[in-house]
Design an enzyme around this catalytic site. Structure first.
Site, PDB file in Angstrom:
ATOM      1  N   TYR A   1       0.838  -1.201   0.000  1.00  0.00           N
ATOM      2  CA  TYR A   1       0.000   0.000   0.000  1.00  0.00           C
ATOM      3  C   TYR A   1       0.877   1.257   0.000  1.00  0.00           C
ATOM      4  CZ  TYR A   1      -4.968  -1.226   0.230  1.00  0.00           C
ATOM      5  OH  TYR A   1      -6.258  -1.620  -0.076  1.00  0.00           O
TER       6      TYR A   1
ATOM      7  N   GLU B   1       1.422   6.316  -6.968  1.00  0.00           N
ATOM      8  CA  GLU B   1       0.253   6.993  -7.528  1.00  0.00           C
ATOM      9  C   GLU B   1       0.363   8.500  -7.335  1.00  0.00           C
ATOM     10  OE1 GLU B   1      -3.542   5.286  -6.204  1.00  0.00           O
ATOM     11  OE2 GLU B   1      -2.635   3.295  -6.200  1.00  0.00           O
TER      12      GLU B   1
END
Lengths: 221, 310
Positions: A147, A154
Site C-alpha cells: 500500500y 500513484e
C-alpha cells in the site's frame, strides 16, 4: 433453484477471478522482463494492454457489490477502483510524458503483486471453497508494504503529470456555455491529490482492521 | 439507591458508583456525574441500560425527566447504567449559524469583489439582472435560515457533536463557493427573461411555503421541550410527511431554473438525496409510532417527500 443460482454464482466468480488473475500475472511478467531488458523507461509500453484490460475489468466488482454477489462494501471498493482508473486512463494514457518515469515501474509492480494474491485468493475460495492459510496470510500482510509503495507511486505520478496537464488543457470545459459549466482537469487533479491525504490512512486502517479479523479468525478456526 | 456506572468495555467510570435518593431522576444522575467528572456535562452523556446478553434490538436510553426507579426491574436499590461519552457538544443553533454564515458571506464576495482577476479574468465585468436577483434570492434564503434557527425551530436534541460543525461547514461552504463562483462569473450566460421570472417566482413561493411548514412544525412541539412526536397536519403536511423538505427542494429548483448552472443542479441533487434519507427515516418512525394499536391513532397514508415519486 437456489442451489442452482448459488452454483452459477460460484462458476461466474471463479471464472472472473482467475481470468483477471491471468491478466495481472501478465502485467508482472512483462514488467519484470522489460525492466531487465530495457530498463524502467520501457515498462509502460510492455504492460499497457494487459494493465488497461485487467484494471478496467475491475469495474465489474462495483457491480458485484451493488447486486450483492459479493460481500465487499461499495464504500471500500469505489475509492480504490476510482484511483486505479484515474491513474491508468487519466494519467498514464492521457499524459504520455509520464510513461517513462521510474515510478511507473514501482506502480505496476506494487499493483500486480497485490492483485495476483488477491484474485488467486478469491479464485480459490470460489472454485475450491477454501484458500490455503499461507495465501490468506499473504493477502492480509503484503498490503503493509505494497500500500505505501503503491500509494507513493500513484501520488508521485499525478504530481509529475501536473505541469503537462496544465499545459495541454486536456479535458477542460471553459465558459461561456449554455449550462454555465466549467471543468479544469488541472484543479480536479489537485483535488484528487488532496483526497489521498485523508483517503490513504482510511484505506490502510480499513485493511489493518480486516487483517485483524481475518488472521484471528483463522487462528481460532 | 446506588447507581453503578460502567463504560462499554466494562470498566467502572466512577469508582464505587453514585449514591442518590430513591426518588432521584435521571437528570439528578447526570448532574451527579458532571459533579464528579467536570468535563462530562449532561449533554455529553449517553446513558443506557445494559443490553441483556444475546438480546437484539436497540438499547433503552435513559430519559432525563424519568425517575431512576422506573428503570430498575427487580432490585429497587441498585441500578447499573452504561455510559458513553458523546464528545464535545455544541448547541444546534451554533452549528446551524456557522454552516449558514459561510454561504451568506462567500456569495456576496464573489458578486461585489474582483475575485475573478485572480483566476486570470481581467477588466470590468458585465453584471446581468439575473445575477443581481440571484444574489438577493440566495442571501434572503440563508438569512431566513439563520432567523429560523434562532426564532422558530424547536430542536429534538439540544446539542450536536463538535465534529459535525466541521463536516457541515465543509458541505455548505464548499457548495456555496462552487455555485457562487459560477453564477457570478464574468463569462456567465443568462437564460431568457421569462425563464428567470418563472424560476425566481416559483422559488420564492416555495420559500414562503417552507417558512409556513416550519411554523406548523414548531407548534407541534411544546416550549418546555418534551420532545416526542406528533402526526404533522395542515397545509402540505396533509399529503406529504416531510413537506418542509419538499418545499426546500423545490425552492432550490426555482433558483436553478432562473440561474441555470450545473453547479446549482449538482447541489440540488446532493441536497435532495440527503433530505430524502432523512425523510424516509422520519416517515418510518412515525408509521411505527402511530400504528393504530392500543388507542394510538394510525399514521395516515402519505407521500414521504416528493410526490408522485416517493
Amino acid at each position: 433453484m437456489a442451489g442452482f443460482l448459488s452454483a452459477l454464482r460460484r462458476i461466474y466468480l471463479s471464472l472472473y477471478n482467475w481470468t483477471v488473475f491471468i491478466g495481472w500475472f501478465q502485467v508482472l511478467y512483462f514488467a519484470v522482463k522489460a525492466l531487465r531488458e530495457g530498463g524502467p523507461t520501457t515498462v509502460y509500453d510492455a504492460v499497457e494492454k494487459p494493465l488497461q484490460l485487467a484494471q478496467t475489468a475491475a469495474v465489474l466488482e462495483i457491480l458485484h457489490g451493488i447486486v450483492g454477489l459479493v460481500r465487499s462494501p461499495v464504500s471500500a471498493t469505489l475509492p480504490q477502483i476510482g484511483s486505479r482508473l484515474f491513474l491508468v486512463w487519466g494519467i498514464l494514457w492521457s499524459i504520455p510524458e509520464t510513461r517513462t518515469h521510474v515510478l511507473v515501474s514501482s506502480l505496476v509492480i506494487s499493483w500486480s503483486i497485490t492483485e495476483i494474491i488477491r484474485y488467486s485468493f478469491f479464485g480459490m475460495k470460489e472454485a475450491l471453497g477454501f484458500a490455503p492459510s499461507w495465501l490468506l496470510w499473504l493477502r492480509y500482510s503484503t498490503f503493509l508494504i505494497l500500500y505505501p509503495t503503491g500509494i507513493t507511486s500513484e501520488v508521485g505520478l499525478i504530481y509529475v503529470a501536473l505541469p503537462f496537464i496544465k499545459a495541454s488543457e486536456k479535458y477542460c470545459i471553459r465558459m461561456p456555455n449554455k449550462w454555465n459549466f466549467t471543468f479544469d482537469y488541472f484543479y480536479a487533479s489537485i483535488i484528487a491529490l488532496a483526497i489521498y491525504v485523508p483517503g490513504s490512512p482510511h484505506m490502510y486502517g480499513y485493511m489493518l482492521g480486516q487483517r485483524k479479523k481475518a488472521l484471528s479468525k483463522s487462528k481460532t478456526a | 439507591m446506588k447507581v453503578t456506572l460502567v463504560s462499554r468495555s466494562g470498566r467502572e467510570v466512577i469508582k464505587g458508583g453514585i449514591e442518590l435518593a430513591d426518588g432521584a431522576t435521571v437528570s439528578d444522575l447526570q448532574e451527579a456525574i458532571h459533579g464528579r467528572i467536570k468535563k462530562y456535562y449532561p449533554s455529553r452523556q449517553r446513558l443506557t441500560l445494559p443490553l441483556q446478553a444475546g438480546s437484539q434490538g436497540k438499547p433503552i436510553v435513559l430519559v432525563p425527566k424519568s425517575k431512576l426507579a422506573d428503570y430498575c426491574d427487580g432490585n429497587a436499590n441498585n441500578l447499573t447504567v452504561l455510559f458513553k461519552d458523546l464528545g464535545i457538544q455544541v448547541s444546534y443553533s451554533t452549528l446551524f449559524f456557522w454552516e449558514y454564515l459561510g454561504p451568506l458571506i462567500i456569495y456576496p464576495i464573489c458578486y461585489y469583489f474582483p475575485v475573478y482577476k485572480y483566476f486570470g479574468y481581467e477588466g470590468e465585468r458585465v453584471v446581468y439582472p439575473v445575477q443581481t436577483y440571484a444574489l438577493y434570492y440566495w442571501c434572503f434564503h440563508y438569512f431566513k435560515r439563520i432567523m429560523e434557527t434562532f426564532f422558530i425551530h424547536r430542536f429534538s436534541h439540544a446539542t450536536s457533536p463538535l465534529s459535525n460543525v466541521f463536516r457541515n461547514c465543509a458541505y455548505y461552504w464548499t457548495f456555496g463557493t462552487y455555485i457562487a463562483y459560477h453564477v457570478n462569473h464574468p463569462l456567465y450566460t443568462p437564460v431568457g427573461d421569462l425563464q428567470m421570472k418563472i424560476g425566481f417566482t416559483f422559488g420564492l413561493i416555495c420559500q414562503i411555503s417552507n417558512l409556513y411548514c416550519h411554523l406548523i412544525l414548531r407548534n407541534l412541539r411544546s416550549p418546555s421541550g418534551n420532545g416526542g412526536y406528533q402526526i404533522p397536519g395542515g397545509f402540505l403536511f396533509n399529503i406529504v410527511t416531510c413537506a418542509n423538505y419538499t418545499t426546500e427542494i423545490y425552492q432550490w429548483l426555482g433558483f436553478n431554473i432562473a440561474t441555470q448552472t450545473i453547479a446549482g443542479y449538482v447541489f440540488l441533487i446532493v441536497a435532495s438525496l440527503i433530505m430524502t434519507n432523512w425523510a424516509l427515516a422520519k416517515h418510518r418512525r412515525l408509521k411505527k409510532l402511530f400504528d393504530g394499536k392500543e388507542g394510538r391513532p394510525r399514521y395516515p397514508r402519505r407521500w414521504v417527500i416528493l410526490p408522485p415519486f416517493i
